[in-house]
Scaffold this motif. Structure first.
Motif, mmCIF file in Angstrom:
data_model
loop_
_atom_site.group_PDB
_atom_site.id
_atom_site.type_symbol
_atom_site.label_atom_id
_atom_site.label_comp_id
_atom_site.label_asym_id
_atom_site.label_seq_id
_atom_site.Cartn_x
_atom_site.Cartn_y
_atom_site.Cartn_z
ATOM 1 N N LEU A 530 0.833 -1.194 0.000
ATOM 2 C CA LEU A 530 0.000 0.000 0.000
ATOM 3 C C LEU A 530 0.870 1.247 0.000
ATOM 4 N N SER A 531 0.407 2.269 -0.715
ATOM 5 C CA SER A 531 1.078 3.572 -0.647
ATOM 6 C C SER A 531 0.237 4.472 0.253
ATOM 7 N N VAL A 532 0.904 5.223 1.121
ATOM 8 C CA VAL A 532 0.211 6.077 2.091
ATOM 9 C C VAL A 532 0.836 7.464 2.068
ATOM 10 N N SER A 533 -0.029 8.462 2.017
ATOM 11 C CA SER A 533 0.425 9.845 2.106
ATOM 12 C C SER A 533 -0.641 10.639 2.826
ATOM 13 N N GLY A 534 -0.323 11.887 3.145
ATOM 14 C CA GLY A 534 -1.317 12.707 3.835
ATOM 15 C C GLY A 534 -0.683 13.560 4.904
ATOM 16 N N ARG A 535 -1.508 13.966 5.857
ATOM 17 C CA ARG A 535 -0.990 14.825 6.918
ATOM 18 C C ARG A 535 -1.691 14.486 8.225
ATOM 19 N N SER A 536 -0.990 14.725 9.299
ATOM 20 C CA SER A 536 -1.555 14.528 10.631
ATOM 21 C C SER A 536 -1.282 15.775 11.458
ATOM 22 N N GLU A 537 -2.208 16.039 12.366
ATOM 23 C CA GLU A 537 -2.085 17.202 13.229
ATOM 24 C C GLU A 537 -1.814 16.750 14.663
ATOM 25 N N GLY A 539 -3.090 17.752 17.221
ATOM 26 C CA GLY A 539 -4.344 17.713 17.956
ATOM 27 C C GLY A 539 -5.106 16.422 17.816
ATOM 28 N N GLY A 540 -4.660 15.543 16.913
ATOM 29 C CA GLY A 540 -5.275 14.225 16.840
ATOM 30 C C GLY A 540 -6.089 13.953 15.599
ATOM 31 N N ALA A 541 -6.051 14.810 14.582
ATOM 32 C CA ALA A 541 -6.785 14.567 13.343
ATOM 33 C C ALA A 541 -5.806 14.199 12.240
ATOM 34 N N ALA A 542 -6.215 13.293 11.369
ATOM 35 C CA ALA A 542 -5.369 12.909 10.234
ATOM 36 C C ALA A 542 -6.250 12.729 9.001
ATOM 37 N N ARG A 543 -5.719 13.173 7.866
ATOM 38 C CA ARG A 543 -6.385 12.956 6.573
ATOM 39 C C ARG A 543 -5.376 12.267 5.674
ATOM 40 N N LEU A 544 -5.663 11.021 5.343
ATOM 41 C CA LEU A 544 -4.694 10.196 4.631
ATOM 42 C C LEU A 544 -5.252 9.726 3.293
ATOM 43 N N ARG A 545 -4.321 9.491 2.364
ATOM 44 C CA ARG A 545 -4.661 8.800 1.118
ATOM 45 C C ARG A 545 -3.973 7.452 1.161
#
Length: 661
Positions: A530-537, A539-545
């Motif tokens: 799997l390929s994974v990218s995105g961002r995490s904060e 504060g506890g939120a993450a938006r990933l592809r």
């Protein structure tokens, strides 16, 4: 007004008092000095050490706090001294307003045997049972033969499910009586019990009543509290679903008859068993109920405000005709207990707490915040999550979504168990709704959680890697911030860097091979790529592809642990250091240890005894409930290392069995 209670109900009362312009005085034990109730109250007074008998149950200390604070009134909340007639009388004798019924009323309905006699005389149906004065083992055994089995043992002096035992056969009666009487003494200071016929399939339906000192009595409709475990309510809803209108009307009339028969004043709840369109009186709780928010949700009324107005000598704010029921409401009791370990209480620091307050149709009542500690000295209730909808299905959907959005890190909770109840087809169907619902469906409700999907493991790996990069980046202090030699994203002269990352979860280890990519990572594990990218904060939120999927999730990272909240599930991953295995809890042969901290109530084994698998050895009390530690196998007792009255910590050695040959 002094609030003679703690946690969630104290907070609840303080909020209404503030709206009404009434100054609030909280009392607290040493264990609750930093609690939310103490922070919200206008004033707070320490009343002693953590054990309830030395603080929240110590009438003289509470009265001293009331005098020192100059209080005019005392609200008992529920539990502790709320149904203690001596406490109510002491308050009145001291010139204080007691927010509740009179001491005489509390005594009349607090004694379950006397209450049964009163209700029968008033024409309210009661179950076949025994409430005679002779409570000797012989008299109770003879009465049991007349009643028949199964039957229910109930403490005469208390409620809330404590001390209750279902007895299936005559042979089980002596041990059940002994256990019920012991728990009744511990909870209520009174070991007297009554016997009642046990209905195999019945609903628990209760009616909220209110009365003032002018003779006005009204009902605020009904609630269904059938979903219970060990006679403790788990899910409550209002109004009670699918009741024939004639039966509902008769329940309301019976509840008002009950209140009038004892010259009631204030908020009270009359509880009934309903079976085959018939109903039977169980008991009257002479206080506010834990589940009162569902009644508030369908009526739009503040029951604490009504209590305070009635206590101040006012008439009921509304007549019966003006009280309406709109929509449907459900409440789930979020408790610090571990369903995977037989619902053992869970204690300790709350590292992270995110409750779904503020969502449409959702109310949350709690007395806790992140950083607070769950103590062994009090009950396990962490929060109440209440949903209101246009109808039952709407309320269920909202409650299910709220439970999925609930995040707790620290003590184990029953969150997933509650969500499974709400999602269970039998719960939606109503026909299967009775007091044995959980018992009947426990295989579904307590099934092991499924292993995490590949996408969940990939998300955990991404968060672990970003966390390590963040720490590494903070530690570095490059002279040239643009130098590739100090970057942590995996760039190398010979191409992308790679490494192995090991994540432990639920006794298993996921070995993830990581290759740094331009915008994220390429992960390989257990046959998946799997390929994974995105961002995490932070504060506890993450938006990933993850490959072609976009995923929004929440997480809480603490040390080597990553708690991932995704799809209504909670996953705890631990990042293992290179060469380190997850390891398991080692158990020495024959050692039986305490699964929790608590007080030893009974020891039923001595050195040299031969015991069978499942035989009770030690009874421990924690969070106001009894827990039996049984022999894990047949064997002979080598030693007993605890005695009655000892306080033990989790993991303390209780009994040692001879090692297997």
């Amino acid at each position: 007004m002094l609030i003679a209670n703690r946690s969630e109900i104290a907070v609840r009362i303080i909020r209404t008092a503030r709206v009404m312009g009434i100054r609030s005085v909280a009392v607290f034990s040493d264990a609750d000095a930093g609690s939310l109730a103490v922070k919200l109250a206008d004033e707070a007074v320490c009343i002693g050490p953590p054990p309830a008998r030395e603080s929240y149950l110590a009438i003289e200390k509470i009265m001293a706090a009331a005098k020192a604070s100059g209080a005019d009134a005392v609200h008992p909340g529920y539990g502790f001294l709320a149904e203690n007639a001596d406490f109510a009388a002491t308050c009145v004798e001291a010139g204080l307003i007691f927010v509740g019924p009179t001491a005489a009323t509390i005594r009349a309905m607090g004694d379950k045997a006397q209450a049964r006699v009163r209700m029968a005389a008033a024409g309210v149906p009661v179950l076949q049972g025994y409430d005679g004065e002779d409570r000797s083992p012989g008299a109770l055994a003879k009465a049991a033969e007349t009643i028949g089995f199964p039957l229910l043992i109930k403490p005469s002096a208390g409620g809330g499910g404590k001390g209750m035992r279902v007895v299936e056969t005559a042979g089980d009666l002596p041990a059940a009586l002994h256990a019920a009487q012991r728990e009744a003494v511990a909870a209520f200071g009174d070991g007297r019990v009554i016997l009642e016929l046990y209905l195999q399939k019945a609903r628990h339906v209760e009616v909220q009543v209110f009365a003032d000192s002018f003779g006005n009595v009204v009902h605020l409709f009904d609630r269904d509290c059938s979903v219970q475990r060990r006679h403790q309510k788990v899910i409550e809803e209002a109004p009670a679903p699918d009741l024939p209108q004639t039966l509902r009307r008769d329940l309301h009339r019976a509840a008002i008859t009950c209140a009038r028969s004892v010259d009631y004043r204030g908020a009270g709840t009359v509880e009934f068993l309903v079976a085959d369109d018939r109903f039977f009186f169980m008991e009257m709780n002479t206080r506010l109920q834990v589940e009162h928010p569902v009644t508030e949700a369908i009526t739009g009324l503040d029951l604490v405000e009504w209590q305070l107005r009635v206590a101040a000598g006012e008439r009921l704010p509304l007549p019966q005709a003006a009280i309406t029921c709109q929509g449907h409401a459900m409440e789930a009791r979020l408790c610090a207990e571990d369903p995977d370990s037989g619902f053992l209480p869970s204690t300790g620091r709350i590292e992270h707490l995110a409750l779904p307050a503020g969502r449409p149709g959702i109310r949350v009542d709690t007395g806790f915040q992140a950083g607070d500690c769950i103590s062994v000295h009090y009950d396990s209730l962490l929060a109440k999550i209440i949903a209101r909808g246009a109808d039952r299905g709407d309320a269920m959907a909202r409650l299910a979504a709220a439970l999925r959005a609930t995040e707790v890190v620290g003590p184990a909770t029953n969150r997933a168990f509650l969500a499974r109840i709400i999602d269970h087809p039998a719960f939606a169907g109503i026909d299967d709704l009775d007091t044995r619902f959980i018992e009947r469906h426990d295989a579904d409700l307590l099934a092991p959680a499924p292993p995490p999907e590949a996408s969940v493991i990939a998300a955990a790996a991404f968060l672990a890697l970003r966390g390590m990069e963040r720490v590494s980046g903070q530690a570095a202090d490059p002279a040239d911030p643009f130098s590739p030699w100090d970057r942590t994203h995996g760039w190398r002269l010979g191409g992308a860097a790679s490494r192995r990352l090991e994540l432990a979860i639920a006794g298993d280890t996921a070995a993830v091979d990581v290759t740094w990519a331009r915008e994220g990572y390429e992960l390989a594990f257990a046959g998946h790529r799997l390929s994974v990218s995105g961002r995490s904060e932070p504060g506890g939120a993450a938006r990933l592809r993850i490959d072609d999927r976009l995923v929004n999730l929440r997480f809480f990272a603490q040390g080597a642990d990553i708690h991932l909240f995704a799809g209504g599930m909670v996953y705890r991953f631990t990042v293992l250091a290179p060469g380190r295995s997850q390891g398991g809890k080692e158990t020495a042969g024959g050692r039986i240890v305490s699964p929790m901290p608590g007080l030893v109530l009974a020891v039923s084994a001595t050195a040299g005894d031969a015991v069978e698998k499942g035989q009770a050895l030690v009874v421990i009390e924690a969070m106001k409930m009894e827990h039996t530690v049984a022999a894990p196998r047949a064997g002979r007792v080598r030693s007993v290392d605890v005695g009655v009255g000892e306080q033990v910590v989790a993991g303390a050695e209780l009994v040692v069995l001879e090692a297997d040959a």
